[in-house]
Design an enzyme around this catalytic site. Sequence first.
Site, PDB file in Angstrom:
ATOM      1  N   GLY A  11       0.823  -1.210   0.000  1.00 53.68           N
ATOM      2  CA  GLY A  11       0.000   0.000   0.000  1.00 53.68           C
ATOM      3  C   GLY A  11       0.854   1.257   0.000  1.00 53.68           C
ATOM      4  N   SER A  12       0.667   2.102  -1.016  1.00 53.12           N
ATOM      5  CA  SER A  12       1.421   3.367  -1.058  1.00 53.12           C
ATOM      6  C   SER A  12       0.513   4.539  -0.719  1.00 53.12           C
ATOM      7  CB  SER A  12       2.072   3.558  -2.431  1.00 53.12           C
ATOM      8  OG  SER A  12       1.062   3.603  -3.422  1.00 53.12           O
ATOM      9  N   GLY A  13      -0.485   4.272   0.140  1.00 57.26           N
ATOM     10  CA  GLY A  13      -1.337   5.357   0.634  1.00 57.26           C
ATOM     11  C   GLY A  13      -0.619   6.091   1.758  1.00 57.26           C
ATOM     12  N   PHE A  14      -1.383   6.705   2.636  1.00 55.59           N
ATOM     13  CA  PHE A  14      -0.750   7.514   3.689  1.00 55.59           C
ATOM     14  C   PHE A  14       0.146   6.675   4.596  1.00 55.59           C
ATOM     15  CE2 PHE A  14      -4.247  10.334   2.543  1.00 55.59           C
ATOM     16  CZ  PHE A  14      -3.545  11.513   2.428  1.00 55.59           C
ATOM     17  N   GLY A  15      -0.381   5.540   5.092  1.00 55.68           N
ATOM     18  CA  GLY A  15       0.402   4.729   6.028  1.00 55.68           C
ATOM     19  C   GLY A  15       1.646   4.160   5.376  1.00 55.68           C
ATOM     20  N   VAL A  79      -1.891  -7.381  -4.534  1.00 52.23           N
ATOM     21  CA  VAL A  79      -1.565  -8.458  -3.599  1.00 52.23           C
ATOM     22  C   VAL A  79      -2.803  -9.303  -3.349  1.00 52.23           C
ATOM     23  CG1 VAL A  79      -0.832  -8.999  -1.249  1.00 52.23           C
ATOM     24  CG2 VAL A  79       0.325  -7.203  -2.539  1.00 52.23           C
ATOM     25  N   GLU A 174     -18.499  18.118   1.555  1.00 53.56           N
ATOM     26  CA  GLU A 174     -17.610  18.804   0.613  1.00 53.56           C
ATOM     27  C   GLU A 174     -18.093  18.636  -0.828  1.00 53.56           C
ATOM     28  OE1 GLU A 174     -13.535  18.971   3.224  1.00 53.56           O
ATOM     29  OE2 GLU A 174     -13.704  17.317   1.853  1.00 53.56           O
TER      30      GLU A 174
HETATM   31  C1  FAD Z   1     -13.036  11.031  -0.456  1.00 54.61           C
HETATM   32  C2  FAD Z   1     -12.247  10.890   0.829  1.00 54.61           C
HETATM   33  C3  FAD Z   1     -11.980  12.021   1.598  1.00 54.61           C
HETATM   34  C4  FAD Z   1     -11.256  11.899   2.772  1.00 54.61           C
HETATM   35  N1  FAD Z   1     -10.973  13.029   3.510  1.00 54.61           N
HETATM   36  C5  FAD Z   1     -10.220  12.932   4.606  1.00 54.61           C
HETATM   37  C6  FAD Z   1      -9.848  14.106   5.324  1.00 54.61           C
HETATM   38  O1  FAD Z   1     -10.245  15.224   4.964  1.00 54.61           O
HETATM   39  N2  FAD Z   1      -9.048  13.956   6.428  1.00 54.61           N
HETATM   40  C7  FAD Z   1      -8.598  12.720   6.808  1.00 54.61           C
HETATM   41  O2  FAD Z   1      -7.841  12.636   7.787  1.00 54.61           O
HETATM   42  N3  FAD Z   1      -8.930  11.606   6.163  1.00 54.61           N
HETATM   43  C8  FAD Z   1      -9.722  11.675   5.063  1.00 54.61           C
HETATM   44  N4  FAD Z   1     -10.057  10.536   4.397  1.00 54.61           N
HETATM   45  C9  FAD Z   1      -9.619   9.237   4.917  1.00 54.61           C
HETATM   46  C10 FAD Z   1      -8.169   8.977   4.565  1.00 54.61           C
HETATM   47  O3  FAD Z   1      -7.937   9.215   3.195  1.00 54.61           O
HETATM   48  C11 FAD Z   1      -7.827   7.535   4.949  1.00 54.61           C
HETATM   49  O4  FAD Z   1      -8.045   7.390   6.329  1.00 54.61           O
HETATM   50  C12 FAD Z   1      -6.382   7.230   4.618  1.00 54.61           C
HETATM   51  O5  FAD Z   1      -6.168   7.302   3.230  1.00 54.61           O
HETATM   52  C13 FAD Z   1      -6.000   5.843   5.136  1.00 54.61           C
HETATM   53  O6  FAD Z   1      -4.668   5.606   4.808  1.00 54.61           O
HETATM   54  P1  FAD Z   1      -4.169   4.122   4.544  1.00 54.61           P
HETATM   55  O7  FAD Z   1      -2.701   4.202   4.327  1.00 54.61           O
HETATM   56  O8  FAD Z   1      -4.675   3.216   5.605  1.00 54.61           O
HETATM   57  O9  FAD Z   1      -4.905   3.655   3.205  1.00 54.61           O
HETATM   58  P2  FAD Z   1      -4.986   4.359   1.786  1.00 54.61           P
HETATM   59  O10 FAD Z   1      -4.475   5.735   1.810  1.00 54.61           O
HETATM   60  O11 FAD Z   1      -6.368   4.105   1.322  1.00 54.61           O
HETATM   61  O12 FAD Z   1      -3.981   3.510   0.916  1.00 54.61           O
HETATM   62  C14 FAD Z   1      -4.188   2.155   0.641  1.00 54.61           C
HETATM   63  C15 FAD Z   1      -3.320   1.768  -0.534  1.00 54.61           C
HETATM   64  O13 FAD Z   1      -3.302   0.349  -0.623  1.00 54.61           O
HETATM   65  C16 FAD Z   1      -3.422  -0.038  -1.964  1.00 54.61           C
HETATM   66  N5  FAD Z   1      -3.998  -1.372  -1.971  1.00 54.61           N
HETATM   67  C17 FAD Z   1      -5.159  -1.785  -1.418  1.00 54.61           C
HETATM   68  N6  FAD Z   1      -5.326  -3.111  -1.588  1.00 54.61           N
HETATM   69  C18 FAD Z   1      -4.246  -3.544  -2.266  1.00 54.61           C
HETATM   70  C19 FAD Z   1      -3.840  -4.807  -2.764  1.00 54.61           C
HETATM   71  N7  FAD Z   1      -4.580  -5.907  -2.566  1.00 54.61           N
HETATM   72  N8  FAD Z   1      -2.681  -4.907  -3.446  1.00 54.61           N
HETATM   73  C20 FAD Z   1      -1.916  -3.796  -3.654  1.00 54.61           C
HETATM   74  N9  FAD Z   1      -2.237  -2.582  -3.207  1.00 54.61           N
HETATM   75  C21 FAD Z   1      -3.391  -2.452  -2.535  1.00 54.61           C
HETATM   76  C22 FAD Z   1      -4.331   1.011  -2.589  1.00 54.61           C
HETATM   77  O14 FAD Z   1      -4.146   1.082  -3.993  1.00 54.61           O
HETATM   78  C23 FAD Z   1      -3.854   2.277  -1.866  1.00 54.61           C
HETATM   79  O15 FAD Z   1      -2.832   2.926  -2.566  1.00 54.61           O
HETATM   80  C24 FAD Z   1     -10.793  10.626   3.199  1.00 54.61           C
HETATM   81  C25 FAD Z   1     -11.066   9.501   2.430  1.00 54.61           C
HETATM   82  C26 FAD Z   1     -11.783   9.626   1.255  1.00 54.61           C
HETATM   83  C27 FAD Z   1     -12.064   8.411   0.418  1.00 54.61           C
END
Ligand code: FAD
Length: 436
Positions: A11-15, A79, A174
Amino acid sequence: MAVRHRVVVIGSGFGGLFATRRLRRAPVDVTLIDRANHHLFQPLLYQVATGILSDGEIAPPSREILRRAPNVRVELANVTHIDLDARTVIGDQLGRKLVASYDSLIVATGSSHSYFGHDEFERWAPAMKTLDNARELRARLFGAFEVAEFETDVAARRSWMTFAVIGGGPTGVEVAGQIEELSRRSLRRNFRSIDPASARVVLCEAGPAILPTFGKRLSEMATRELERKGIDVLVNSAVVGVDASGVDLRSSDGKTTRIECMTKVWAAGVEASPLAGLLAEASGAEVDRHGRVHVLPDCTLEGHPEVFVIGDAMALGDLPGVAEVAIQQGLFAARTIRRRLRGRAESKPFRYIDLGSLAVVSRFRAVASIGPIRVGGFIGWLAWLVVHLTFLTGFKNRVAAVAHWAVSFVGRSRSERALTVDEIRPESKLADPGSH
Ligand SMILES: Cc1cc2nc3c(=O)[nH]c(=O)nc-3n(C[C@H](O)[C@H](O)[C@H](O)COP(=O)(O)OP(=O)(O)OC[C@H]3O[C@@H](n4cnc5c(N)ncnc54)[C@H](O)[C@@H]3O)c2cc1C
């Protein structure tokens, strides 16, 4: 040569991204796996959907962000399996099998939207979680005005000019605010048969108030501001049906009403990535009602101190599913791995520093809940601006976003409105009578 400690991050999201960046100078080899090639700044997805920002401004390529981290390898793969005993991650790389072995694993696969058991709603009411979702929504929103312009039937035109946003949390608020904004400001003088300003925007919330986590005062302030802008805020209105041409709502007294609207946006619920369930099954850990796997206080999986689950995919105490939790847990997991490599094996619990939450209500107006401080209006909006600029990844993206914001906040234009006939999805065509 001694083999270095191998860290796999899914996962290349926030975490995942913040964990990976924190490991770039550590004596480890990192493999970052994601099914998308970019880091997505989800809090600004609605700005892509409503034509303010371009895809690239909120989704820089992970390889580019990590170009100065020679110990990090980026793999594009979905994955599908994690073998906790063999310590391997298995993914699908466009038909090719990826197998990555790890000594430490960080699972940061986030969440996806939930239709509360009504997956059939998705066809008519797309959610906003990925870039694809935002692009599709953009096509539907701007496409609706295009169709309304040539539609001659009054009722049908009205239905194209009605937009229902389902879910009164920050995202729903929003999106509703932005649709109102584009109909009344951005599209002014663009059409000849319709007046875009006559569009109706309805925000439907099943609970008794919008933005419940912001407290009563800010929730009421936001409701007043949205209503002042002409948005219909319907609370105690649970969506019980969604189809091609409208939504059915049930109020708390059991009465059902229907709103005819061709464009629906789902902003109502989330559920953890399926990998969380898979990990729970393999380790015997519990999942909560959102499908998030329960982790120990140090964010590791019970019985597997080498596996961290962070962000939206995990459940720990009452931590919310927000970006700041994911970021802080990513940094924490990376720190823990570094400490262990220095021989300090004792586990420390994760401590969350709550930096608050924010939601934009309309132009120059936002609500901000930061610890005991609750502010609304222009000050809240300034707080929103600072926070979003701080966390938007990449210098270029920040500059571009500021430029686009300045143009859209001060002026009325939206630069990201390009649309072709093919992009207006067949599902949303009124001309298809069999689609109801
Ligand atoms: C529209 C929207 C608005 C939001 N606004 C806010 C806000 O204003 N403030 C706030 O604090 N939070 C906000 N959030 C919530 C915030 O974005 C999430 O809490 C945050 O992104 C979680 O981070 P994460 O790293 O857990 O997952 P994510 O950032 O969701 O990253 C997960 C990553 O894992 C990858 N992934 C998933 N499954 C697989 C797999 N099987 N194989 C390979 N890769 C995979 C995905 O492609 C993604 O890149 C918002 C969310 C949304 C959808």
